[in-house]
Scaffold this active site. Structure first.
Site, PDB file in Angstrom:
ATOM      1  N   ASP A   1       0.825  -1.212   0.000  1.00  0.00           N
ATOM      2  CA  ASP A   1       0.000   0.000   0.000  1.00  0.00           C
ATOM      3  C   ASP A   1       0.857   1.260   0.000  1.00  0.00           C
ATOM      4  OD1 ASP A   1       0.907  -0.349   2.630  1.00  0.00           O
ATOM      5  OD2 ASP A   1      -1.055  -0.108   3.572  1.00  0.00           O
TER       6      ASP A   1
ATOM      7  N   ASP B   1       6.498   4.464   3.950  1.00  0.00           N
ATOM      8  CA  ASP B   1       6.695   5.666   4.764  1.00  0.00           C
ATOM      9  C   ASP B   1       8.177   5.697   5.144  1.00  0.00           C
ATOM     10  OD1 ASP B   1       6.580   7.755   6.464  1.00  0.00           O
ATOM     11  OD2 ASP B   1       5.145   6.907   7.863  1.00  0.00           O
TER      12      ASP B   1
HETATM   13  P1  5GP Z   1       6.954   2.078   7.089  1.00  0.00           P
HETATM   14  O1  5GP Z   1       7.541   0.824   7.629  1.00  0.00           O
HETATM   15  O2  5GP Z   1       7.389   2.369   5.658  1.00  0.00           O
HETATM   16  O3  5GP Z   1       7.188   3.262   7.987  1.00  0.00           O
HETATM   17  O4  5GP Z   1       5.387   1.908   7.124  1.00  0.00           O
HETATM   18  C1  5GP Z   1       4.733   1.176   6.167  1.00  0.00           C
HETATM   19  C2  5GP Z   1       3.412   0.650   6.687  1.00  0.00           C
HETATM   20  O5  5GP Z   1       2.794   1.551   7.605  1.00  0.00           O
HETATM   21  C3  5GP Z   1       2.453   0.533   5.532  1.00  0.00           C
HETATM   22  O6  5GP Z   1       2.453  -0.771   5.032  1.00  0.00           O
HETATM   23  C4  5GP Z   1       1.127   0.914   6.141  1.00  0.00           C
HETATM   24  O7  5GP Z   1       0.495  -0.230   6.651  1.00  0.00           O
HETATM   25  C5  5GP Z   1       1.459   1.812   7.280  1.00  0.00           C
HETATM   26  N1  5GP Z   1       1.315   3.251   6.917  1.00  0.00           N
HETATM   27  C6  5GP Z   1       2.300   4.147   6.698  1.00  0.00           C
HETATM   28  N2  5GP Z   1       1.791   5.364   6.417  1.00  0.00           N
HETATM   29  C7  5GP Z   1       0.453   5.219   6.444  1.00  0.00           C
HETATM   30  C8  5GP Z   1      -0.642   6.118   6.216  1.00  0.00           C
HETATM   31  O8  5GP Z   1      -0.515   7.322   5.923  1.00  0.00           O
HETATM   32  N3  5GP Z   1      -1.884   5.593   6.335  1.00  0.00           N
HETATM   33  C9  5GP Z   1      -2.109   4.289   6.643  1.00  0.00           C
HETATM   34  N4  5GP Z   1      -3.365   3.896   6.745  1.00  0.00           N
HETATM   35  N5  5GP Z   1      -1.114   3.418   6.872  1.00  0.00           N
HETATM   36  C10 5GP Z   1       0.156   3.873   6.767  1.00  0.00           C
END
Ligand code: 5GP
Length: 174
Positions: free
Chosen positions: A99, A102
């Site tokens: 999805d 981040d």
């Molecule tokens: P990362 O490990 O890259 O920081 O986070 C990735 C995961 O965090 C994504 O797979 C998602 O599930 C969640 N995530 C990150 N940003 C968002 C956001 O703005 N909205 C939602 N609903 N989930 C997010």
């Protein structure tokens, strides 16, 4: 469901157009090949199913369920609730459908797990990536949308599992 704090960011027509563009590219790239498509759930649920319906080559599907968020906060703790069921992807073309990226922590872990299963090729496609975050994701990927560094919901994106069923993508104004 309280939708008063939601501000529209990406309309369903724009999602549909971008996903069609991606499907056309994949249909061309893997024209004479087969493909294993792995969805990262729950967030990629709608993106995955909408994309799959447009793919023309023989495909196998699998899913990984992983979480790293606590409410709207990213955490260091990456929990695998489900890994792939058919880990026989050696010598296959594999695409991971995620999805959002981040910080990139979740995808670093997932990408390395899938890579350790020795696919012939491995691509990652994410629906969105955050514009202001210095992502620590270490590999190449394709992102369909760049979104502001705010928490988004809808079209599979949830907050504590709510709002996933909305057809468009919204920013939550806290
Ligand atoms: P990362 O490990 O890259 O920081 O986070 C990735 C995961 O965090 C994504 O797979 C998602 O599930 C969640 N995530 C990150 N940003 C968002 C956001 O703005 N909205 C939602 N609903 N989930 C997010």
């Amino acid at each position: 469901m309280n939708t008063s704090k939601l501000e529209i960011l990406i309309k369903k027509e724009d999602l549909k157009n971008k996903i069609k563009e991606l499907a056309d590219q994949l249909n061309e790239k893997y024209k004479n090949e087969s493909l294993t498509v792995i969805a990262i759930l729950n967030g990629a649920l709608f993106f995955f199913s909408d994309l799959l319906k447009l793919l023309k080559m023989p495909i196998q599907i699998d899913t990984i369920v992983v979480s790293s968020y606590d409410g709207t906060k990213s955490t260091d703790k990456i929990v695998y609730h489900k890994k792939i069921v058919k880990p026989i992807i050696e010598n296959q073309n594999v695409i991971i459908i995620e999805d959002i990226i981040d910080t990139g922590r979740t995808m670093n872990s997932v990408f390395e797990y899938v890579q350790s299963l020795k696919p012939k090729t491995l691509d990652l496609v994410v629906l969105a990536s955050k514009e202001d975050t210095k992502t620590k994701f270490k590999y190449d990927y394709k992102s369909l949308f760049i979104v502001p560094d705010k928490y988004i919901v809808g079209y599979g994106f949830g907050i504590d599992d709510l709002y996933r069923q909305l057809e468009d993508i919204y920013i939550i104004n806290e």
